[in-house]
Design a protein around this motif. Structure first.
Motif, PDB file in Angstrom:
ATOM      1  N   MET A 158      20.098  63.895 -80.326  1.00  0.00           N
ATOM      2  CA  MET A 158      19.528  63.233 -81.506  1.00  0.00           C
ATOM      3  C   MET A 158      19.786  61.737 -81.466  1.00  0.00           C
ATOM      4  O   MET A 158      20.907  61.281 -81.286  1.00  0.00           O
ATOM      5  N   LEU A 159      18.708  60.968 -81.630  1.00  0.00           N
ATOM      6  CA  LEU A 159      18.800  59.507 -81.668  1.00  0.00           C
ATOM      7  C   LEU A 159      18.736  59.044 -83.118  1.00  0.00           C
ATOM      8  O   LEU A 159      17.983  59.587 -83.922  1.00  0.00           O
ATOM      9  N   ASN A 160      19.558  58.045 -83.427  1.00  0.00           N
ATOM     10  CA  ASN A 160      19.481  57.436 -84.744  1.00  0.00           C
ATOM     11  C   ASN A 160      19.759  55.951 -84.580  1.00  0.00           C
ATOM     12  O   ASN A 160      20.789  55.566 -84.053  1.00  0.00           O
ATOM     13  N   LYS A 161      18.824  55.124 -85.015  1.00  0.00           N
ATOM     14  CA  LYS A 161      18.938  53.664 -84.895  1.00  0.00           C
ATOM     15  C   LYS A 161      19.322  53.243 -83.475  1.00  0.00           C
ATOM     16  O   LYS A 161      20.182  52.394 -83.263  1.00  0.00           O
ATOM     17  N   GLY A 162      18.673  53.854 -82.494  1.00  0.00           N
ATOM     18  CA  GLY A 162      18.882  53.443 -81.114  1.00  0.00           C
ATOM     19  C   GLY A 162      20.151  53.953 -80.458  1.00  0.00           C
ATOM     20  O   GLY A 162      20.474  53.568 -79.335  1.00  0.00           O
ATOM     21  N   ARG A 163      20.905  54.811 -81.157  1.00  0.00           N
ATOM     22  CA  ARG A 163      22.117  55.377 -80.564  1.00  0.00           C
ATOM     23  C   ARG A 163      22.039  56.892 -80.589  1.00  0.00           C
ATOM     24  O   ARG A 163      21.408  57.474 -81.463  1.00  0.00           O
ATOM     25  N   ILE A 164      22.727  57.501 -79.612  1.00  0.00           N
ATOM     26  CA  ILE A 164      22.793  58.963 -79.600  1.00  0.00           C
ATOM     27  C   ILE A 164      23.896  59.390 -80.570  1.00  0.00           C
ATOM     28  O   ILE A 164      25.042  58.968 -80.439  1.00  0.00           O
ATOM     29  N   ILE A 165      23.509  60.199 -81.594  1.00  0.00           N
ATOM     30  CA  ILE A 165      24.537  60.630 -82.553  1.00  0.00           C
ATOM     31  C   ILE A 165      24.904  62.093 -82.384  1.00  0.00           C
ATOM     32  O   ILE A 165      25.866  62.564 -82.973  1.00  0.00           O
ATOM     33  N   ALA A 166      24.119  62.829 -81.596  1.00  0.00           N
ATOM     34  CA  ALA A 166      24.477  64.223 -81.348  1.00  0.00           C
ATOM     35  C   ALA A 166      23.861  64.651 -80.031  1.00  0.00           C
ATOM     36  O   ALA A 166      22.769  64.204 -79.676  1.00  0.00           O
TER      37      ALA A 166
ATOM     38  N   ASP B 186      21.905  75.785 -80.707  1.00  0.00           N
ATOM     39  CA  ASP B 186      22.626  76.526 -81.741  1.00  0.00           C
ATOM     40  C   ASP B 186      23.568  75.644 -82.549  1.00  0.00           C
ATOM     41  O   ASP B 186      23.764  75.850 -83.740  1.00  0.00           O
ATOM     42  N   TRP B 187      24.161  74.666 -81.891  1.00  0.00           N
ATOM     43  CA  TRP B 187      25.067  73.759 -82.580  1.00  0.00           C
ATOM     44  C   TRP B 187      24.358  73.071 -83.752  1.00  0.00           C
ATOM     45  O   TRP B 187      24.921  72.868 -84.815  1.00  0.00           O
ATOM     46  N   PHE B 188      23.060  72.723 -83.512  1.00  0.00           N
ATOM     47  CA  PHE B 188      22.304  72.013 -84.540  1.00  0.00           C
ATOM     48  C   PHE B 188      22.023  72.879 -85.766  1.00  0.00           C
ATOM     49  O   PHE B 188      21.813  72.385 -86.852  1.00  0.00           O
ATOM     50  N   ARG B 189      22.009  74.200 -85.551  1.00  0.00           N
ATOM     51  CA  ARG B 189      21.757  75.102 -86.691  1.00  0.00           C
ATOM     52  C   ARG B 189      22.935  75.111 -87.663  1.00  0.00           C
ATOM     53  O   ARG B 189      22.768  75.336 -88.854  1.00  0.00           O
ATOM     54  N   THR B 190      24.149  74.861 -87.133  1.00  0.00           N
ATOM     55  CA  THR B 190      25.328  75.011 -87.975  1.00  0.00           C
ATOM     56  C   THR B 190      26.065  73.707 -88.251  1.00  0.00           C
ATOM     57  O   THR B 190      26.945  73.668 -89.098  1.00  0.00           O
TER      58      THR B 190
ATOM     59  N   ASP C 274      27.147  67.482 -89.956  1.00  0.00           N
ATOM     60  CA  ASP C 274      26.931  66.039 -90.079  1.00  0.00           C
ATOM     61  C   ASP C 274      25.695  65.814 -90.967  1.00  0.00           C
ATOM     62  O   ASP C 274      24.626  66.358 -90.704  1.00  0.00           O
ATOM     63  N   PRO C 275      25.838  65.039 -92.069  1.00  0.00           N
ATOM     64  CA  PRO C 275      24.719  64.915 -93.022  1.00  0.00           C
ATOM     65  C   PRO C 275      23.433  64.372 -92.396  1.00  0.00           C
ATOM     66  O   PRO C 275      22.339  64.812 -92.755  1.00  0.00           O
ATOM     67  N   ARG C 276      23.551  63.398 -91.430  1.00  0.00           N
ATOM     68  CA  ARG C 276      22.344  62.828 -90.834  1.00  0.00           C
ATOM     69  C   ARG C 276      21.591  63.877 -90.033  1.00  0.00           C
ATOM     70  O   ARG C 276      20.367  63.964 -90.058  1.00  0.00           O
ATOM     71  N   VAL C 277      22.358  64.714 -89.297  1.00  0.00           N
ATOM     72  CA  VAL C 277      21.743  65.775 -88.495  1.00  0.00           C
ATOM     73  C   VAL C 277      21.142  66.827 -89.425  1.00  0.00           C
ATOM     74  O   VAL C 277      19.992  67.254 -89.255  1.00  0.00           O
ATOM     75  N   ARG C 278      21.916  67.243 -90.413  1.00  0.00           N
ATOM     76  CA  ARG C 278      21.473  68.279 -91.358  1.00  0.00           C
ATOM     77  C   ARG C 278      20.141  67.897 -92.000  1.00  0.00           C
ATOM     78  O   ARG C 278      19.210  68.681 -92.048  1.00  0.00           O
ATOM     79  N   ARG C 279      20.128  66.641 -92.534  1.00  0.00           N
ATOM     80  CA  ARG C 279      18.915  66.180 -93.223  1.00  0.00           C
ATOM     81  C   ARG C 279      17.697  66.286 -92.329  1.00  0.00           C
ATOM     82  O   ARG C 279      16.647  66.761 -92.737  1.00  0.00           O
TER      83      ARG C 279
END
Lengths: 263, 262
Positions: A221-229, A234-238, A241-246
């Motif tokens: 997952m990219l956010n503002k030009g940086r990798i945040i996840a 499966d990890w993403f399902r659970t 982190d609020p940014r990932v969840r949203r």
């Protein structure tokens, strides 16, 4: 011809601290990423976070301001257009809007990389074109022009063109955007099929989470030009982190909602 | 502002350099020839009618403007010299160039601009095909060679237009009309018009392709690029004409001495 050794654990593509700025906008900000052979990596993130820009760096359409890009043990961000040709022949790129040449028929589009690079006779090219068209489930549409086919068909023709030279890596830039759920799933199945049958290494840029969970071996997952996840789907399902969840759940954040109320 | 202008000029010269590199390489590689044929058809054959009409009106208008003045001093038989010299040396090449900047330049900018904003140019590069070789070189080459060829047609219909007004409408004797033309219009005049049109063709081809190649996204970007390309080509053609007229005039005077028309 293609050497997709499954035992090879060296990364096929490596980005080292890549940064890119357009005017005042920092699009990529120190991205480190390595991609293994035969895997499909999905890059997600909000619009404008540099996903497509990331893809275009790997195929050399854009150059980083700083950082390095390596492909199969060779540094490629410093190569000129001419030296990039052999590298690009090992890659296929599915563009967001398909980018078919509208001065050519569908068949000529799919055969284009072969006409330019293979030195094969027209009859042999027609044969390969027919085979690729069959792979994407569009047998017999070769004589139409891009204007005469639907959006979903265009994407599949573009995919047939991207795989015409049997590439080792295929880049998918928002492959399901703008398609209905059924046609989107056809594209997902095709991405899986290419991986299964041709051991294609795939990089999918998308904000369609259904597609991401279906085709991805790994999601970044990219956010503002940086990798945040960077993890398995499966990890993403659970993850909490609020940014990932949203993003994964597709919810607007509180500030966006407040802006709506004020407006 | 100044920095931006210098940036654009720099990009343009790099673009021009690459185009000339691929133009010369293109001629020696057979696989590039098939790219040229459709452009020759588009630029050359399809422009023929408008170019001939442009030429004819230019000739007729000059004759209409000149005839009263020449008649007033009783020298209307010398009309041919001024009409045909103007057509061959100045107005034929310039107006043909401007006509082509509108017809061909507009189409080239719109085509390449659309290809740019729909990622077709990126698609070419991603498939290891150099877009300058594939798209730009054949188009500029067609403009470079066919602008002079089309100018010859404009010159011809211009001469016919001048003859039509002078001889047919105004009743000037055809024999002296053509005799004076022959005295006034030298081979060098014809060549100097054609030499200019090589420059005009290269300029309008390069400017139009460059504008499309680097246009801003969206329909608005393509539209603006077309306008900018035409305006720039127009001005560059006029500026080139001024400079070349000066140089060619000096060359003519140096080799053939001064010649009076009257």
């Amino acid at each position: 011809m293609r050497v997709a050794k499954k035992t090879d654990n060296r990364p096929l593509i490596e980005l080292r601290n890549v940064s890119k700025r357009f005017g005042a906008l920092q699009v990529l900000d120190g991205v480190d990423l390595s991609l293994r052979r035969g895997e499909t990596t999905v890059v997600i993130g909000e619009s404008g976070t540099g996903k497509s820009v990331l893809l275009k760096h790997i195929i050399g359409l854009l150059r980083p301001d700083s950082g390095e890009i390596w492909f199969d043990g060779q540094r490629i961000d410093t190569l000129n257009e001419q030296s990039l040709v052999p590298i690009r022949r090992r890659m296929g790129f599915l563009f967001q809007m398909a980018a078919l040449f509208d001065s050519m028929t569908v068949g000529e589009n799919v055969g284009f990389p072969l006409t330019e690079h293979s030195g094969l006779k027209p009859a042999q090219i027609d044969e390969i074109v027919a085979e690729k068209m069959k792979m994407v489930g569009l047998t017999g549409l070769q004589d139409r022009t891009p204007g005469q086919i639907s959006g979903g068909q265009k994407k599949r023709v573009a995919l047939a063109r991207a795989i015409a030279l049997d590439p080792e890596v295929v880049f998918y830039d928002e492959p399901t955007t703008g398609l209905d759920p059924v046609r989107a799933d056809v594209i997902n199945e095709m991405i899986l099929k290419l991986k299964r049958e041709l051991q294609v290494t795939g990089i999918v840029v998308t904000h369609d989470m259904v597609s991401a969970f279906k085709v991805g071996d790994r999601i970044v997952m990219l956010n503002k030009g940086r990798i945040i996840a960077d993890a398995v789907p499966d990890w993403f399902r659970t993850c909490d982190d609020p940014r990932v969840r949203r993003f994964v759940d597709g919810r607007a954040d509180k500030e966006d909602l407040r802006a709506l109320e004020v407006g | 502002m100044l920095r931006r202008t210098i940036d654009i000029l720099g990009d343009f010269f790099v673009f021009t350099g690459q185009t000339f590199y691929w133009m010369t390489r293109g001629v020696t590689h057979r696989k590039n020839w098939r790219l040229l044929t459709p452009q020759l058809y588009e630029v050359g054959y399809k422009s023929l009618p408008v170019i001939m009409i442009t030429g004819a009106f230019v000739g007729m208008v000059i004759a209409v403007q000149a005839v009263e003045q020449f008649r007033a001093i009783g020298m209307e038989e010398r009309m041919g010299s001024i009409v045909n010299l103007s057509v061959v040396r100045e107005l034929g090449p310039v107006l043909a160039g401007i006509m082509l900047a509108g017809r061909i330049g507009g189409a080239l900018t719109a085509e390449l601009g659309t290809m740019n904003v729909t990622e077709q140019i990126d698609a070419l590069r991603s498939m290891g095909v150099n877009p300058i070789r594939y798209l730009v070189a054949p188009r500029v080459l067609a403009c470079f060679f066919l602008t002079p060829a089309l100018t010859l047609f404009a010159d011809f219909t211009g001469a016919m237009g001048g003859w039509f007004v002078s001889v047919i409408l105004e009743g000037i004797a055809p024999g002296p009309y053509w005799d004076y033309t022959q005295q006034a219009v030298t081979t060098f005049d014809l060549y100097s018009g054609i030499i200019k049109s090589f420059f005009f063709g290269a300029a309008l081809g390069l400017i139009s392709c460059y504008s499309g190649f680097y246009c801003k996204p969206g329909a608005e970007g393509v539209g603006r690029a077309c306008t900018a390309a035409f305006v720039t080509s127009f001005i560059v053609i006029l500026a080139l004409d001024f400079m070349l007229a000066q140089v060619l005039q000096d060359i003519q005077t140096a080799f053939f001495g001064f010649q009076s028309l009257l």
